[in-house]
Design a protein around this motif. Structure first.
Motif, mmCIF file in Angstrom:
data_model
loop_
_atom_site.group_PDB
_atom_site.id
_atom_site.type_symbol
_atom_site.label_atom_id
_atom_site.label_comp_id
_atom_site.label_asym_id
_atom_site.label_seq_id
_atom_site.Cartn_x
_atom_site.Cartn_y
_atom_site.Cartn_z
ATOM 1 N N UNK A 191 -1.076 12.456 -2.926
ATOM 2 C CA UNK A 191 -0.503 11.130 -2.714
ATOM 3 C C UNK A 191 0.481 10.999 -1.702
ATOM 4 N N UNK A 192 1.521 12.042 -1.815
ATOM 5 C CA UNK A 192 2.315 12.120 -0.565
ATOM 6 C C UNK A 192 1.844 12.386 0.697
ATOM 7 N N UNK A 193 0.728 12.946 1.042
ATOM 8 C CA UNK A 193 0.102 13.164 2.285
ATOM 9 C C UNK A 193 -0.586 11.785 2.503
ATOM 10 N N UNK A 194 -1.232 11.172 1.695
ATOM 11 C CA UNK A 194 -1.788 9.671 1.675
ATOM 12 C C UNK A 194 -0.924 8.934 2.131
ATOM 13 N N UNK A 195 0.306 8.899 1.417
ATOM 14 C CA UNK A 195 1.295 8.153 1.800
ATOM 15 C C UNK A 195 1.920 8.109 3.351
ATOM 16 N N UNK A 196 1.941 9.379 3.719
ATOM 17 C CA UNK A 196 2.190 9.611 5.260
ATOM 18 C C UNK A 196 1.063 9.142 6.190
ATOM 19 N N UNK A 197 0.035 9.259 5.903
ATOM 20 C CA UNK A 197 -1.218 8.778 6.779
ATOM 21 C C UNK A 197 -0.970 7.213 6.879
ATOM 22 N N UNK A 198 -0.586 6.665 5.693
ATOM 23 C CA UNK A 198 -0.829 5.174 5.480
ATOM 24 C C UNK A 198 0.358 4.691 6.519
ATOM 25 N N UNK B 168 0.928 -1.444 -0.083
ATOM 26 C CA UNK B 168 0.020 -0.059 0.007
ATOM 27 C C UNK B 168 0.713 1.284 0.208
ATOM 28 N N UNK B 169 1.975 1.235 0.888
ATOM 29 C CA UNK B 169 2.812 2.396 0.964
ATOM 30 C C UNK B 169 3.411 2.439 -0.551
ATOM 31 N N UNK B 170 3.921 1.323 -1.049
ATOM 32 C CA UNK B 170 4.528 1.289 -2.516
ATOM 33 C C UNK B 170 3.566 1.841 -3.459
ATOM 34 N N UNK B 171 2.446 1.512 -3.306
ATOM 35 C CA UNK B 171 1.417 1.983 -4.284
ATOM 36 C C UNK B 171 1.320 3.578 -4.374
ATOM 37 N N UNK B 172 1.060 4.044 -2.921
ATOM 38 C CA UNK B 172 1.101 5.426 -3.073
ATOM 39 C C UNK B 172 2.036 6.115 -3.433
ATOM 40 N N UNK C 262 -9.812 5.074 9.561
ATOM 41 C CA UNK C 262 -10.594 5.178 8.577
ATOM 42 C C UNK C 262 -9.873 6.409 7.707
ATOM 43 N N UNK C 263 -9.058 7.360 8.386
ATOM 44 C CA UNK C 263 -8.763 8.364 7.837
ATOM 45 C C UNK C 263 -7.719 8.200 6.593
ATOM 46 N N UNK C 264 -6.663 7.188 6.788
ATOM 47 C CA UNK C 264 -5.957 6.904 5.684
ATOM 48 C C UNK C 264 -6.682 6.394 4.459
ATOM 49 N N UNK C 265 -7.711 5.712 4.730
ATOM 50 C CA UNK C 265 -8.549 5.056 3.709
ATOM 51 C C UNK C 265 -9.210 6.109 2.890
ATOM 52 N N UNK C 266 -9.944 7.106 3.644
ATOM 53 C CA UNK C 266 -10.758 8.243 3.033
ATOM 54 C C UNK C 266 -9.734 9.031 2.114
ATOM 55 N N UNK C 267 -8.485 9.248 2.635
ATOM 56 C CA UNK C 267 -7.578 10.219 1.926
ATOM 57 C C UNK C 267 -7.318 9.456 0.616
ATOM 58 N N UNK C 268 -6.930 8.195 0.866
ATOM 59 C CA UNK C 268 -6.526 7.362 -0.525
ATOM 60 C C UNK C 268 -7.618 7.336 -1.632
ATOM 61 N N UNK C 269 -8.721 7.490 -1.032
ATOM 62 C CA UNK C 269 -9.939 7.230 -2.160
ATOM 63 C C UNK C 269 -10.096 8.892 -2.791
ATOM 64 N N UNK C 270 -9.796 9.771 -1.869
ATOM 65 C CA UNK C 270 -9.871 11.359 -2.219
ATOM 66 C C UNK C 270 -8.579 11.345 -3.149
ATOM 67 N N UNK C 271 -7.303 10.717 -2.791
ATOM 68 C CA UNK C 271 -6.387 11.181 -3.801
ATOM 69 C C UNK C 271 -6.559 10.224 -5.254
ATOM 70 N N UNK D 98 1.119 16.614 -12.687
ATOM 71 C CA UNK D 98 -0.005 16.764 -11.924
ATOM 72 C C UNK D 98 0.253 16.968 -10.596
ATOM 73 N N UNK D 99 0.480 18.382 -10.153
ATOM 74 C CA UNK D 99 0.858 18.822 -8.890
ATOM 75 C C UNK D 99 0.305 18.396 -7.841
ATOM 76 N N UNK D 100 -1.129 18.797 -7.917
ATOM 77 C CA UNK D 100 -2.020 18.512 -6.651
ATOM 78 C C UNK D 100 -2.242 17.167 -6.289
#
Length: 213
Positions: free
Chosen positions: A138-145, A115-119, A186-195, A131-133
Motif C-alpha cells: 500500500x505504501x508503494x501504491x500510494x507513491x504511484x498514485x 485516493x491517496x488517503x485511502x491508500x 494504468x500502473x497505479x490502478x493495477x498496483x492498487x488492485x494488487x494491494x 500485515x507487513x507485506x
C-alpha cells in the motif's frame, strides 16, 4: 475487531473499482434547439461499481484504529458517495451548465486526494494488524498514485477548472504519446488492485494473534 472482517469490504472495493474502470457504454442522444438530451447505458455499470466500492469503504471505516485512520476513511466515504451521484448523472446525456462542470472538476480533484488517503488508511490498517507485506504494498501504491495520478491529473483538473471559471476552452492534446501515457496511467490502478488482493489474502491467512488488534 478481527482483520478477517476486512476481507469482504476489500472484495467490494476491488470489484467495485473494476466495474468503474471497465467501460462498455452505449448512448442515445438528440439535439433540439441547441440543447442535447438523451441516455447512456453502461453494461459494466459505474453506478453499481461505485455503490459496491462505497459500501466496502463504509465497512472498512468501522475499524477503530488509533491516529487518523477513521478521519481519512470518513473523507473517502463522503467522496465515494458524491461520486455515486455523479455516476448516476452520467446515465443521462445533457448539456451541463458551467456551474455543474466546475463542481465535477472539483470533485475530480478531491477524488485524487481521497485516493491517496485511502491508500494511507489501508497502509495503517495493515500495519496495525502486522500485515507487513500488505503495508509495504500500500505504501508503494500510494507513491504511484501521487506521482502518476495526483500530480499530473491534479494540474490538468486545475487548468480545466480555471478555463471553465474564465469561460474559455482548454485545448489539451498529447498526440502520439497517447499510448505510452495511457499505459503509464494504468500502473497505479493495477498496483492498487494488487494491494487490495494481497491484503485480502494476507488477512485470510493471518494468525490468531494477527487477527486481533
Amino acid at each position: 475487531m478481527p482483520i478477517s472482517q476486512a476481507i469482504l469490504p476489500l472484495r467490494l472495493v476491488f470489484w467495485g473499482g473494476l466495474l468503474c474502470v471497465l467501460d462498455f457504454t452505449f448512448s442515445y442522444s438528440t439535439t433540439v434547439n441547441g440543447h442535447t438530451s438523451g441516455v447512456r447505458f453502461d453494461i459494466l455499470n459505474d453506478l453499481l461499481g461505485m455503490l459496491l466500492l462505497t459500501f466496502g469503504v463504509y465497512r472498512l471505516k468501522q475499524f477503530d484504529l488509533d491516529g487518523k485512520y477513521r478521519d481519512y476513511m470518513r473523507i473517502v466515504l463522503v467522496v465515494s458517495m458524491i461520486n455515486c451521484v455523479i455516476a448516476l448523472m452520467d446515465h443521462f446525456v445533457f448539456s451541463r451548465p458551467t456551474l455543474l462542470s466546475v463542481g465535477e472538476q472539483l470533485v475530480s480533484i478531491v477524488t485524487l486526494v481521497a485516493t491517496v488517503l485511502f491508500c494511507t488508511a489501508m497502509m495503517q490498517l495493515a500495519q496495525a494488524y502486522a500485515l507487513h507485506r500488505s503495508a509495504e504494498s500500500w505504501q508503494f501504491t500510494r507513491l504511484l498514485v501521487i506521482v502518476i495520478w495526483a500530480i499530473p491529473f491534479g494540474l490538468l483538473y486545475l487548468s480545466t477548472l480555471g478555463a471553465l471559471v474564465v469561460g474559455e476552452s482548454f485545448p489539451f492534446s498529447i498526440g502520439l504519446l497517447v499510448i505510452p501515457v495511457l499505459l503509464a496511467m494504468l500502473v497505479p490502478l493495477v498496483h492498487l488492485f494488487i494491494s487490495t488482493s494481497r491484503m485480502k489474502r494476507e488477512a485470510q491467512h493471518a494468525s490468531p494473534l494477527e487477527q486481533a488488534y
